[in-house]
Design a protein around this motif. Structure first.
Motif, mmCIF file in Angstrom:
data_model
loop_
_atom_site.group_PDB
_atom_site.id
_atom_site.type_symbol
_atom_site.label_atom_id
_atom_site.label_comp_id
_atom_site.label_asym_id
_atom_site.label_seq_id
_atom_site.Cartn_x
_atom_site.Cartn_y
_atom_site.Cartn_z
ATOM 1 N N GLU A 13 1.001 -1.149 0.046
ATOM 2 C CA GLU A 13 -0.053 0.195 0.030
ATOM 3 C C GLU A 13 0.956 1.224 -0.077
ATOM 4 O O GLU A 13 0.547 2.390 -0.650
ATOM 5 C CB GLU A 13 -0.856 -0.005 1.171
ATOM 6 C CG GLU A 13 -1.891 1.031 1.311
ATOM 7 C CD GLU A 13 -3.105 0.877 0.139
ATOM 8 O OE1 GLU A 13 -3.416 1.975 -0.464
ATOM 9 O OE2 GLU A 13 -3.675 -0.460 0.099
ATOM 10 N N ALA A 14 2.053 1.265 0.732
ATOM 11 C CA ALA A 14 2.828 2.537 0.921
ATOM 12 C C ALA A 14 3.431 2.832 -0.381
ATOM 13 O O ALA A 14 3.663 3.731 -0.831
ATOM 14 C CB ALA A 14 3.985 2.135 1.906
ATOM 15 N N CYS A 15 3.871 1.756 -1.040
ATOM 16 C CA CYS A 15 4.555 1.916 -2.196
ATOM 17 C C CYS A 15 3.560 2.581 -3.464
ATOM 18 O O CYS A 15 4.113 3.347 -4.433
ATOM 19 C CB CYS A 15 5.246 0.834 -2.964
ATOM 20 S SG CYS A 15 6.702 0.145 -1.962
ATOM 21 N N GLU A 16 2.412 2.076 -3.559
ATOM 22 C CA GLU A 16 1.308 2.225 -4.387
ATOM 23 C C GLU A 16 0.865 3.674 -4.263
ATOM 24 O O GLU A 16 0.549 4.526 -5.108
ATOM 25 C CB GLU A 16 0.075 1.342 -4.465
ATOM 26 C CG GLU A 16 0.623 0.187 -4.994
ATOM 27 C CD GLU A 16 -0.685 -0.558 -5.454
ATOM 28 O OE1 GLU A 16 -1.804 -0.203 -5.302
ATOM 29 O OE2 GLU A 16 -0.673 -1.681 -6.254
ATOM 30 N N ILE A 17 0.963 4.129 -3.015
ATOM 31 C CA ILE A 17 0.470 5.398 -2.482
ATOM 32 C C ILE A 17 1.862 6.537 -3.141
ATOM 33 O O ILE A 17 0.900 7.442 -3.730
ATOM 34 C CB ILE A 17 0.378 5.635 -0.906
ATOM 35 C CG1 ILE A 17 -1.083 5.111 -0.597
ATOM 36 C CG2 ILE A 17 0.304 7.138 -0.518
ATOM 37 C CD1 ILE A 17 -0.936 5.022 1.111
ATOM 38 N N CYS A 18 2.833 6.083 -2.990
ATOM 39 C CA CYS A 18 3.885 6.997 -3.387
ATOM 40 C C CYS A 18 3.653 7.148 -4.819
ATOM 41 O O CYS A 18 3.751 8.370 -5.547
ATOM 42 C CB CYS A 18 5.218 6.362 -3.107
ATOM 43 S SG CYS A 18 6.639 7.690 -3.700
ATOM 44 N N VAL A 19 3.410 6.166 -5.867
ATOM 45 C CA VAL A 19 3.443 6.264 -7.322
ATOM 46 C C VAL A 19 1.955 7.119 -7.602
ATOM 47 O O VAL A 19 2.106 7.898 -8.481
ATOM 48 C CB VAL A 19 3.096 4.581 -7.873
ATOM 49 C CG1 VAL A 19 2.942 4.818 -9.298
ATOM 50 C CG2 VAL A 19 4.310 4.022 -7.544
ATOM 51 N N ARG A 20 0.799 6.880 -6.887
ATOM 52 C CA ARG A 20 -0.337 7.477 -7.287
ATOM 53 C C ARG A 20 0.105 9.072 -6.731
ATOM 54 O O ARG A 20 -0.466 10.076 -7.751
ATOM 55 C CB ARG A 20 -1.400 7.257 -6.239
ATOM 56 C CG ARG A 20 -1.904 5.899 -6.659
ATOM 57 C CD ARG A 20 -3.454 5.588 -6.352
ATOM 58 N NE ARG A 20 -3.368 5.516 -4.803
ATOM 59 C CZ ARG A 20 -3.275 4.624 -4.028
ATOM 60 N NH1 ARG A 20 -2.976 3.415 -4.391
ATOM 61 N NH2 ARG A 20 -3.499 4.598 -2.778
ATOM 62 N N ALA A 21 0.650 9.463 -5.694
ATOM 63 C CA ALA A 21 1.036 10.688 -5.350
ATOM 64 C C ALA A 21 1.943 11.467 -6.062
ATOM 65 O O ALA A 21 1.692 12.687 -6.821
ATOM 66 C CB ALA A 21 1.550 10.931 -3.744
ATOM 67 N N ARG A 22 2.854 10.699 -6.886
ATOM 68 C CA ARG A 22 3.844 11.278 -7.725
ATOM 69 C C ARG A 22 3.269 11.547 -9.143
ATOM 70 O O ARG A 22 3.464 12.551 -9.874
ATOM 71 C CB ARG A 22 5.176 10.246 -8.192
ATOM 72 C CG ARG A 22 5.975 10.192 -6.994
ATOM 73 C CD ARG A 22 6.926 9.116 -7.088
ATOM 74 N NE ARG A 22 7.697 9.182 -8.260
ATOM 75 C CZ ARG A 22 8.577 8.388 -8.712
ATOM 76 N NH1 ARG A 22 8.727 7.295 -8.150
ATOM 77 N NH2 ARG A 22 9.310 8.500 -9.889
ATOM 78 N N TYR A 23 2.126 10.741 -9.600
ATOM 79 C CA TYR A 23 1.159 11.195 -10.722
ATOM 80 C C TYR A 23 0.729 12.374 -10.472
ATOM 81 O O TYR A 23 0.678 13.130 -11.539
ATOM 82 C CB TYR A 23 0.051 9.903 -10.727
ATOM 83 C CG TYR A 23 -0.677 10.179 -11.830
ATOM 84 C CD1 TYR A 23 -0.523 10.074 -13.354
ATOM 85 C CD2 TYR A 23 -2.005 10.778 -11.428
ATOM 86 C CE1 TYR A 23 -1.420 10.495 -14.212
ATOM 87 C CE2 TYR A 23 -3.108 11.122 -12.859
ATOM 88 C CZ TYR A 23 -2.855 10.868 -13.986
ATOM 89 O OH TYR A 23 -3.512 11.225 -14.876
ATOM 90 N N HIS A 24 0.196 12.704 -9.402
ATOM 91 C CA HIS A 24 -0.643 14.000 -8.996
ATOM 92 C C HIS A 24 0.450 15.279 -9.026
ATOM 93 O O HIS A 24 0.216 16.261 -9.474
ATOM 94 C CB HIS A 24 -1.265 14.346 -7.788
ATOM 95 C CG HIS A 24 -2.465 13.151 -8.183
ATOM 96 N ND1 HIS A 24 -3.462 13.225 -9.149
ATOM 97 C CD2 HIS A 24 -2.808 11.836 -7.108
ATOM 98 C CE1 HIS A 24 -4.368 12.497 -8.929
ATOM 99 N NE2 HIS A 24 -4.076 11.380 -7.745
ATOM 100 N N LEU A 25 1.545 14.945 -8.507
ATOM 101 C CA LEU A 25 2.876 15.668 -8.404
ATOM 102 C C LEU A 25 3.331 16.084 -9.925
ATOM 103 O O LEU A 25 3.585 17.512 -10.137
ATOM 104 C CB LEU A 25 3.890 15.165 -7.577
ATOM 105 C CG LEU A 25 4.996 16.232 -7.228
ATOM 106 C CD1 LEU A 25 4.306 16.930 -6.298
ATOM 107 C CD2 LEU A 25 6.066 15.263 -6.402
#
Length: 974
Positions: free
Chosen positions: A170-182
């Motif tokens: 979950e933590a890794c996928e959160i990072c990928v999703r957040a970087r998409y919005h970033l």
């Protein structure tokens, strides 16, 4: 690896041991050797385990070229012998398809078609095995983002799918999703997505360190500077020096560059110098080097391109040189990735990072904030206020001597200028009777240099310089100045420890002889100038004041006051205002040393009145500092704070060396602690240390920093504490072993405790184990070894290593026999017993009771020595711990008996008792054991109700609440 495993059991044990090692060359080489060893066995399963360990070592050791090769062997074994792979191994194998996809992206020599072909292989394998495709689409999205394609569709195909057992955590996928919005420019949405990771609710091998590094700049852009600072400290510690997290380290360097913390950035770069050579991933190199260039570019633009910088091994670098090298390599990597991908994405991303303007002029990141000027070699702080130095040589010499006679703080600047001129090859001495011969000027310069050596406690140097000055004064025909220089040499010599040591008696004897010698010099000098005679009288009084300070003897008080009276009378008669002030200050400090603080304050008040009316004004900060210290002694912290703060304010009007602002900050810190303002105290402690560092007093600075670190830990500012200590321990003289080893050990001990408080048990334990080994050799300080070994034992027990914990506890007990640490060691032994019983239950009871038996012997020794514990008595604490340990082990009758013994030792709680909470907790635990585990609710309720009634009647309502809650639970259950 000393010898290769000869059996599969030995192989599996070696694999487990290697798994405990940190990622890096040692772990990787061992894993390679274990694969070679596994190949000798006929059965394939050991080889599978060894290959999995090797692939993990390559992946997290930043060697992406080797990881796919190992995985290919695993995949072949799976295809040929699928029955070897149980459910867990099969799951691991399919999980690592993602590792290979990630590794291939990092290598620009791998064609884009091959990357897509691998993803097709992954999809086919997943479909054939019946696994969901969400992980495949996750890798497809990450490839699109890497190449620089439009990611909208790829993101939706991944993010819109349900997670599977093979999805990234979950933590890794959160990072990928957040970087998409970033990447889309939506900082706020990215931070909202990131919050579970930033708040510590989701984590994994590389999280939250990765997310924290990415979140730093969006936090700044959205105005959350305090949060950014907090995450920088926590996040950097999670990735520093780790080759597989070099991009994360780079983002922390970039953060420093964009927040006015360029000096910290250079410090962190030096700490991570290994990453220049240990990162084998081209993509990680590209990311790291781009961030390094952001930092170096900023430093160079601020005019510090000639500063030293830590770079590639084998040569010395300046900022400008390293920046050019880094730029060349990063540009080449960007071009290689863009050529492979058929886009300009990496060049564009690199340019965007390098073109980014600073986000803040300054942000205080750590307790040790430094500027680029302060990290420059041989950097010297400029005086804050210095009068203009005359250009003409005769006027400059006359000015220096006039200022010296006044004791004016601008004199050193004049002497410094003259020292430079006289040392020049073309210096010509003025032929001017008012200036005097060159020998006189050289003597003046030596006298000034000797005084400064004495202030820095370089007494042997001071003696030599003063004696050289005296000889030149004789040559110049100024016998009174020669006598003054010799008197200064006498005082400096008395400060050097003699063959009998530096004890009070030896010190007093040396100072008594020094006083007699100075008196003789004074009496044998015909017609000294008033200024010189005033200095001689001041030296006479000073040497007796030092004697009083060394002995504290009442018989040494009157001689100091008598000399001070002589000085005061002479200085008043000749209008030497500086010496009048000095005499009055001697009076005040003598009364203080004699223990008469009210009289000392009275004298100081008179002196302050004198200074404000007649000067010299530069004596005010020091006088206010002494008054503040006296007020601290009188326990008037508010008055002390006012005096010290005023002294610090006035000190700003004079050159940096004129007033001991380090002492003022240190005393202000003490006043703040008394006033209940610990955060302000922490600021003053760090400023005190910074001033000492600027003045070259490194031991003093590190000693004060040590206090600051412990205070920050006490305040719960754990990351601040660790960051401060990491910075100090990385200093070159610390690394080289040139600083006092015990002081360095204290810094390391505080750091280990901070790591423990920050729940980094592995790092804390490693540091404690190392300190325990080192302190075992401290024959002059076995008590400290007992303390360190005891704490080490507790940390080992927390990690479940009870065998090693027992060994460390035995070391502590042996050291305690030489230098008792009753309460500290008792606390450690009881905690060891509790941990073993809690973790192992009945199986650990005998070993836990052995720890308690040791604690019992410590309590007996303490009783025989009439030692009184600062907290609860050792016997009471021991009885209570017997209760807990037996309860953990399921021996409930023994537990209840022990708790009742503890209650008897405590006695009933009273209205003013500070042990009411302890008594209530003991009653509560007895109620739990009796009412729940022994299933005797009636007597348990009677016990609890009686205790609640007593506590409530005495006003201890808060302490009664847990008992009331337990009683209600027992009634509900019955």
């Amino acid at each position: 690896m000393p010898t290769a495993p000869q059996t599969t059991d030995e192989l599996y044990q070696a694999l487990q041991e290697n798994d405990r090692r940190p990622y890096g060359r040692t772990r990787t080489v061992t894993a390679e050797e274990l694969v070679d060893a596994a190949e000798q066995f006929a059965e394939p399963l050991p080889l599978v385990h060894a290959l999995l360990e090797l692939q993990e070592a390559y992946t997290y050791g930043s060697e992406p070229r080797k990881s796919p090769v190992v995985f290919a062997r695993l995949l072949t074994l799976f295809d040929e012998q699928p029955d070897v792979f149980d459910e867990r191994l099969r799951h691991t194998l399919f999980w690592r398809f993602k590792w290979v996809a990630h590794a291939l992206r990092q290598l620009p020599e791998i064609p884009l078609a091959s990357l897509r072909q691998w993803l097709t292989e992954m999809r086919d394998r997943y479909e054939k095995a019946g696994f969901g495709l969400q992980p495949y689409y996750g890798q497809a999205y990450q490839l699109a983002a890497h190449v620089g394609e439009d990611t909208t569709l790829a993101y939706e195909l991944w993010a819109g799918r349900t997670r599977t057992r093979l999805s990234d955590c979950e933590a890794c996928e959160i990072c990928v999703r957040a970087r998409y919005h970033l990447a889309a420019g939506d900082d706020e949405r990215a931070l909202r997505v990131w919050e579970p990771v930033l708040a510590g609710k989701e984590s994994c091998q590389e999280e939250p360190a990765r997310s924290l590094s990415y979140a730093l700049l969006p936090l700044l852009r959205t105005g959350r500077t305090d949060r950014a600072r907090e995450l920088h400290l926590a996040g950097y510690r999670g990735c520093r020096r780790n080759p597989s997290m070099s991009p994360e380290v780079g983002r922390h360097l970039e953060f420093c560059a964009l927040t006015g913390n360029e000096a910290r950035g250079l410090e962190l770069l030096a700490e991570n110098r290994n990453l220049f050579d240990e990162v084998d991933s081209p993509l990680d190199q590209f990311d790291f080097l781009t961030a390094v260039e952001v930092l170096l570019q900023r430093v160079e633009r601020l005019g510090h391109g000639d500063l030293p910088a830590a770079g590639y091994a084998g040569r010395t670098w300046t900022v400008a040189m390293l920046r050019a090298e880094v730029r060349r390599r990063a540009d080449d990597l960007a071009a290689r990735f863009d050529a492979r991908n058929g886009t300009t994405a990496h060049t564009d991303r690199r340019r965007a990072r390098l073109d980014r303007a600073p986000l803040l002029d300054t942000l205080e990141l750590t307790l040790r904030t430094r500027s680029l000027d302060e990290v420059a070699p041989a950097a010297a702080p400029a005086p804050r206020t210095t009068a203009a130095v005359p250009e003409a040589l005769p006027e400059l010499i006359a000015r220096a001597r006039a200022l010296e006679e006044q004791g004016h703080p601008d004199a050193p600047a004049c002497w410094a200028r003259l020292r430079t001129l006289v040392a020049g090859p073309d210096y010509t001495h003025p032929d001017d009777p008012a200036v005097g011969p060159l020998a006189r000027l050289r003597a003046d310069l030596l006298l000034d240099e000797g005084n400064r050596a004495g202030e820095r406690e370089r007494y042997a140097d001071a003696v030599a310089l003063h004696e050289q000055a005296a000889a030149l004064y004789d040559e110049a025909g100024t016998p009174d100045h020669a006598a003054l220089a010799r008197a200064c040499a006498v005082l400096a010599r008395a400060e050097i420890p003699g063959p009998d040591g530096d004890g009070p008696e030896a010190k007093a004897s040396a100072l008594t002889a020094a006083h007699a010698a100075i008196v003789r010099l004074h009496e044998e000098t015909p017609g000294p100038a008033p200024y010189v005679e005033g200095r001689l009288l001041r030296l006479r009084a000073t040497v007796l004041g030092l004697r009083l300070q060394a002995t504290g003897s009442e018989e040494h008080v009157a001689p100091v006051l008598a000399e001070a009276d002589l000085l005061h009378a002479f200085a008043t008669r000749h209008d030497l205002v500086g010496q009048v002030s000095g005499a009055m200050l001697l009076h005040a400090s003598t009364h203080a040393l004699a223990g008469d603080l009210p009289a000392a304050v009275q004298r100081i008040d008179a002196l302050l009145e004198q200074l404000r009316a007649h000067g010299p004004a530069w004596h005010l900060p020091r006088t206010l500092g002494l008054r503040g210290r006296l007020q601290l002694g009188l326990r008037d912290a508010q008055a002390a704070y006012a005096d010290l703060a005023e002294g610090l304010r006035l000190a700003a009007d004079w050159p940096a060396d004129a007033v001991d602002t380090s002492r003022l900050h240190g005393d202000l810190a003490e006043a703040c602690m008394h006033l209940g303002r610990p955060d302000e105290a922490l600021r003053h402690l760090t400023r005190s240390a910074e001033v000492s560092l600027r003045h070259g007093s490194r031991f003093d600075a590190f000693y004060v920093y040590s206090h600051a670190a412990r205070l920050s830990l006490d305040l719960g500012r754990i990351e601040d504490c660790i960051a401060l200590l990491d910075s100090l321990l990385a200093e070159p003289d610390v690394v080289a072993g040139e600083l006092d080893d015990r002081l360095v050990a204290q810094l390391r001990l505080t750091r280990a405790r901070a790591l423990h408080a920050g729940e980094d048990l592995k790092a804390a334990t490693a540091e404690f184990v190392a300190l325990a080994a080192e302190s075992a050799g401290w024959d002059d300080d076995p008590g400290s070894h007992a303390m360190i070994a005891g704490e080490t034992a507790v940390l080992l027990a927390e990690s479940g290593e009870f065998g090693r914990a027992r060994e460390a506890a035995d070391q502590a007990i042996a050291a305690h026999a030489r230098a008792p640490r009753y309460e500290q060691l008792s606390n450690c032994l009881r905690e060891l017993a509790r941990l073993q019983a809690r973790q192992q239950g009945a199986d650990g009871l005998s070993d836990a009771l052995a720890f308690l038996a040791d604690a019992g012997r410590i309590a007996d020794e303490a009783r025989d020595a009439a030692y009184e514990a600062s907290g609860r008595s050792l016997d009471t604490a021991l009885a209570y711990e017997h209760g807990r340990v037996h309860a953990y082990a399921g021996a409930y009758e023994e537990a209840l008996a022990a708790l009742e013994k503890a209650l008897a030792l405590l006695g009933d709680a009273g209205p003013q008792d500070d042990h009411a909470g302890e008594w209530a907790e003991c009653v509560r635990l007895a109620g739990v054991v009796e009412g729940i585990y022994l299933e005797r609710p009636a007597p348990a309720l009677a016990r609890l109700d009686a205790a609640v009634t007593r506590l409530t009647a005495l006003g201890h309502t808060e302490e009664a609440e847990p008992l009331t809650s337990l009683a209600a639970q027992l009634r509900d259950e019955n």
